[in-house]
Design an enzyme around this catalytic site. Structure first.
Site, PDB file in Angstrom:
ATOM      1  N   ASP A  63       0.810  -1.217   0.000  1.00  0.00           N
ATOM      2  CA  ASP A  63       0.000   0.000   0.000  1.00  0.00           C
ATOM      3  C   ASP A  63       0.844   1.269   0.000  1.00  0.00           C
ATOM      4  OD1 ASP A  63       0.605  -0.966   2.652  1.00  0.00           O
ATOM      5  OD2 ASP A  63      -0.736   0.532   3.492  1.00  0.00           O
ATOM      6  N   ASP A  79       4.549   3.486   8.715  1.00  0.00           N
ATOM      7  CA  ASP A  79       3.700   2.709   9.620  1.00  0.00           C
ATOM      8  C   ASP A  79       4.497   2.367  10.881  1.00  0.00           C
ATOM      9  OD1 ASP A  79       2.045   2.847   7.487  1.00  0.00           O
ATOM     10  OD2 ASP A  79       1.756   0.692   7.248  1.00  0.00           O
TER      11      ASP A  79
END
Length: 307
Positions: free
Chosen positions: A67, A211
Site C-alpha cells: 500500500d 507505519d
C-alpha cells in the site's frame, strides 16, 4: 511550503481514501515537489491536482508494504512521458527497493529515459538535498520501516535597504555582494553585514512517519521536538490499543498521550483504516478537534515560516 495528501487510508483503499501518498510542495521555494510513499493509483490522484510529475525530483519510500509502493512502477513509467524526459529522479527507501524496482521494470519492459538513482537508506542516516537536511528515523513496524525528518535550511534575513541608503550605498549589484558577505567595506569603514539584515528566516521542520507502533523512546521524541508539523499514522482511532500493537500500528489516544511531552506545531493524523465510516469520523474529529487534524484525500496544509 505545504503538504498535499494524495492518499490518507491504511492498507486497503476505500471509496473515499486512497492509501498513503504525501506530497511536500516546495514549488515556491525550489520549484519542485518531494513525494513520500507511492500508493497504488497515485498518478490518477495527481490528475485531480496541479502537480506535475516532472517536478517530483526526490521520492521517499517508508517501507515496502504494497500500500506504500504499488503506485511506483506506474508513476515512473508515466513520468517519462509527462515532461520528465532527461529530468533526474532520486528515490530513497529501505533495502530491497532497488531489487524490486529493477525486476519490475525489466519484467514489464518499462523504459525509463531519465536518470534514475535509488538510494537504500539506513537508520539515523542524514543527508542534504536541495535546501533540506533529511534524517532517517526507524519505525516500529513488522518490516524495516522509516520516517523522514525534513529540516529546511535557515536563511539570512532580508537586506535592510533603508539602512544601506542611510550610509550612502545606493541600490545595485553591491547589495547582493553585501548580503552574501560577513562584513563589507564602505568609505574606508568596515561594517558588520548582520547589522543591515532583518531577522533570520528560520527553517521549517516537517516529520512524516511510516507505519509504526507508538514510539516512546526519549531520543526519538527529542528529534520531533520543535517540528512545525508531524504526520503520524493512526490506523486505529477508537481505543483498540491492543489490536494496534498486535498489527504493529498506532491508536489515536496513545499517539496524543505520547506527544504531550514535546513542543510542536500541528499533528496530522493519517493512514486511517477503511473500517471507519463517514459518520464515525465526524464524531471522532469533533472529539479531538483541538488536538490534531485528520487527513483526507486532496487536503492541503500550508506550513508558514516561523515569525
Amino acid at each position: 511550503m505545504k503538504l498535499q495528501i494524495l492518499g490518507s487510508g491504511a492498507g486497503l483503499p476505500s471509496k473515499n481514501r486512497h492509501t498513503q501518498c504525501i506530497i511536500l510542495d516546495l514549488v515556491d521555494e525550489i520549484n519542485q515537489y518531494y513525494c513520500v510513499d507511492a500508493s497504488e493509483g497515485m498518478q490518477h490522484q495527481m490528475l485531480h491536482t496541479n502537480i506535475k510529475p516532472s517536478k517530483i525530483k526526490n521520492l521517499f519510500i517508508t517501507h515496502l508494504h504494497g500500500d506504500h509502493i504499488y503506485g511506483l512502477p506506474g508513476f515512473l513509467s508515466s513520468r517519462d512521458h509527462q515532461g520528465g524526459k532527461d529530468i533526474p529522479l532520486m528515490i530513497y527507501g529501505p533495502k530491497g527497493l532497488k531489487n524490486w524496482l529493477d525486476v519490475t521494470l525489466e519484467t514489464s519492459r518499462s523504459h525509463i529515459s531519465y536518470p534514475l538513482e535509488i538510494i537504500e537508506v539506513a537508520p539515523n542516516q542524514t543527508f542534504n538535498v536541495d535546501n533540506m537536511t533529511i534524517e532517517v528515523i526507524s519505525m516500529q513496524h513488522n518490516i524495516e520501516c522509516y520516517g523522514y525528518i525534513f529540516t529546511e535550511r535557515t536563511e539570512k534575513g532580508e537586506l535592510l535597504v533603508s539602512k544601506l541608503r542611510d550610509i550612502g550605498i545606493t541600490p545595485g549589484p553591491i547589495y547582493k555582494e553585501i548580503k552574501e558577505s560577513n562584513t563589507f567595506l564602505h568609505d574606508g569603514k568596515v561594517y558588520d553585514t548582520n547589522d543591515f539584515l532583518g531577522p533570520e528566516k528560520i527553517g521549517r521542520k516537517v516529520i512524516i512517519h511510516g507505519d509504526t507502533r507508538v514510539i516512546t523512546d526519549n531520543d526519538y521524541k527529542e528529534k520531533l521536538d520543535g517540528a512545525d508539523i508531524i504526520v503520524h499514522e493512526s490506523t486505529y482511532l477508537d481505543g483498540e490499543i491492543e489490536k494496534a500493537h498486535q498489527y504493529h500500528h498506532s491508536e489515536l489516544s496513545e499517539v496524543l498521550s505520547n506527544f504531550k511531552s514535546i513542543d510542536f506545531g500541528r499533528l496530522l493524523i493519517t493512514h486511517i483504516s477503511n473500517r471507519y465510516e463517514s459518520d464515525d469520523l465526524i464524531l471522532i474529529q469533533e472529539r479531538y478537534r483541538d488536538e490534531c487534524i485528520f487527513a483526507s484525500d486532496f487536503m492541503e496544509i500550508t506550513i508558514p515560516r516561523k515569525s
